[in-house]
Design a protein around this motif. Sequence first.
Motif, PDB file in Angstrom:
ATOM      1  N   VAL A 184      37.856  39.106  54.929  1.00 28.44           N
ATOM      2  CA  VAL A 184      37.190  37.816  54.753  1.00 28.44           C
ATOM      3  C   VAL A 184      37.690  36.878  55.843  1.00 28.44           C
ATOM      4  CG1 VAL A 184      36.815  35.828  53.234  1.00 28.44           C
ATOM      5  CG2 VAL A 184      37.000  38.140  52.262  1.00 28.44           C
TER       6      VAL A 184
ATOM      7  N   VAL B  95      35.262  30.616  55.584  1.00 32.20           N
ATOM      8  CA  VAL B  95      35.580  30.025  54.285  1.00 32.20           C
ATOM      9  C   VAL B  95      35.794  28.523  54.421  1.00 32.20           C
ATOM     10  CG1 VAL B  95      37.298  29.940  52.441  1.00 32.20           C
ATOM     11  CG2 VAL B  95      36.515  32.150  53.320  1.00 32.20           C
TER      12      VAL B  95
ATOM     13  N   THR C  57      42.487  36.245  58.531  1.00 33.66           N
ATOM     14  CA  THR C  57      41.699  37.115  57.657  1.00 33.66           C
ATOM     15  C   THR C  57      42.479  37.435  56.393  1.00 33.66           C
ATOM     16  OG1 THR C  57      40.571  38.139  59.541  1.00 33.66           O
ATOM     17  CG2 THR C  57      40.513  39.342  57.463  1.00 33.66           C
TER      18      THR C  57
ATOM     19  N   TYR D 116      41.900  39.696  52.446  1.00 33.28           N
ATOM     20  CA  TYR D 116      41.138  40.822  51.929  1.00 33.28           C
ATOM     21  C   TYR D 116      40.713  40.542  50.493  1.00 33.28           C
ATOM     22  CZ  TYR D 116      42.061  43.613  56.031  1.00 33.28           C
ATOM     23  OH  TYR D 116      42.087  44.077  57.316  1.00 33.28           O
TER      24      TYR D 116
ATOM     25  N   SER E  68      36.920  39.279  48.151  1.00 29.03           N
ATOM     26  CA  SER E  68      35.502  38.924  48.089  1.00 29.03           C
ATOM     27  C   SER E  68      35.307  37.575  48.774  1.00 29.03           C
ATOM     28  CB  SER E  68      35.031  38.856  46.631  1.00 29.03           C
ATOM     29  OG  SER E  68      33.796  38.196  46.520  1.00 29.03           O
ATOM     30  N   ASP E  69      34.423  37.521  49.775  1.00 30.62           N
ATOM     31  CA  ASP E  69      34.231  36.271  50.508  1.00 30.62           C
ATOM     32  C   ASP E  69      33.717  35.153  49.608  1.00 30.62           C
ATOM     33  OD1 ASP E  69      31.780  37.402  50.094  1.00 30.62           O
ATOM     34  OD2 ASP E  69      31.116  37.328  52.182  1.00 30.62           O
ATOM     35  N   SER E  70      32.801  35.471  48.695  1.00 26.87           N
ATOM     36  CA  SER E  70      32.258  34.439  47.816  1.00 26.87           C
ATOM     37  C   SER E  70      33.306  33.908  46.853  1.00 26.87           C
ATOM     38  CB  SER E  70      31.059  34.990  47.037  1.00 26.87           C
ATOM     39  OG  SER E  70      31.446  36.081  46.220  1.00 26.87           O
TER      40      SER E  70
ATOM     41  N   HIS F  59      42.830  39.099  43.280  1.00 30.41           N
ATOM     42  CA  HIS F  59      43.043  39.459  44.683  1.00 30.41           C
ATOM     43  C   HIS F  59      44.494  39.855  44.958  1.00 30.41           C
ATOM     44  CE1 HIS F  59      39.093  37.681  45.258  1.00 30.41           C
ATOM     45  NE2 HIS F  59      39.095  38.080  46.508  1.00 30.41           N
TER      46      HIS F  59
END
Length: 434
Positions: free
Chosen positions: A263, A268, A296, A298, A300-302, A387
């Motif tokens: 991500v 973001v 970056t 790791y 879920s981007d949303s 996460h």
Amino acid sequence: MDTVLGIALLLIALAVGVAAGLLLSRIGRSGSPERAADPTPSKPIEGGRKIDTEDERGGKSGLKGLGRKSLDSLRVGVVVLDGEDQPVLVNPAARAMGLLRSGGAPGTIAAHPILRTLAGQVRRTGVRREVELDLPRGRAGSASAPLGLHLRAVALNSTHVAVEAADVTESHRLARVRRDFVANVSHELKTPIGALQLLAEALLDATELPETPPEERSEDLIAARRFAERIHHESARMGRLVNELLELTRLQGAEPLPTPEPVALDWVIAEVVDRTRTTSSAKNIEVVYTGPKGATVYGSDSQVATAVTNLVENAIAYSGEDTRVALTMRQDEDWIEIDVTDQGIGIAPHDVDRIFERFYRADQARSRSTGGTGLGLAIVKHIATNHGGRVAVSSTLGGGSTFTLRLPARPPESPLPLPAAIEIESGAAGLPSA
């Protein structure tokens, strides 16, 4: 349930300590727990008197027998694995939970893959591991309810690892019932709430005030307009509450977690600033970012964007006009931390520990005026946990707050839960019991 689990873990720690000492002594003397001689303390004392060492050598009425009986009587399962992940000590509760499987060769047995995975992680890191998960029972496709387990793996030495397993099936079942209820009710509420919002917008159009001086406007029309605006505001708030309840239900396990992917935090931050631009502009609050580019995480981007957005919106809601909300990023090889600092009202010390609970409000009156749902920080906590990270807060009453979101900066290890096709056997024979 937490109290019962704590007591059970305390008992298991005492029992495993006794049994592990005996086991390691046997390993140290003969190199094999199966052929080791029984240890004999030189002067064992109990209640101020010497214990007959002959009884202890018998293994039933002395310390050895006491340790084995203690393990056998526990409702918590215990499995001790050697350096090759072979079970060398198992109590009846572990057998009943199905933590043993048939080995590769006929007539042999092995520990469940989950136990072997935990043991390997403990050996590599030297840190104990705890996890809660649901394991399927019976064959693939069976209608049997899954077995809920709280697993705790602890290193006994450089090779041997003890795994404790507590049955939490009932608490998991109740949690699923609660999640399903909330999800079903929320879905049912979405339709009438959407209708209310549409009707409120129609009322606003119908009660639009004419372009005349205030003294010439009808009092009834003015009142109708005020009521329509209030209906629209409250229906929008209810819609946000329903959406956040559904989001929280998904995060708590109603849906499987997405596969972790890289991500870009540049995206973001840009997304967060865009989402909060309207609310920050309304209070003339400046949202500024300081930190490295190209970082970056790791996951879920949303979900990461939702977590940071909730923290920034919370900071804006509890800050005064003409102030600033600062986003600051720090990173190292393993972690990335995002700080969200405001100049708001702060949080009292007795509220800090509860601020991430669902619907908890430190200031009920002020929270109602902000229009919040009381779920934003709870959602942040679950996103961070899912996460493999965490969220924390430091605050001074009247001096602002800093929320810190910590997320992994490298790909996570292989997930512990196994595919549904993995079969857990109800027990196995041939292994010496504890």
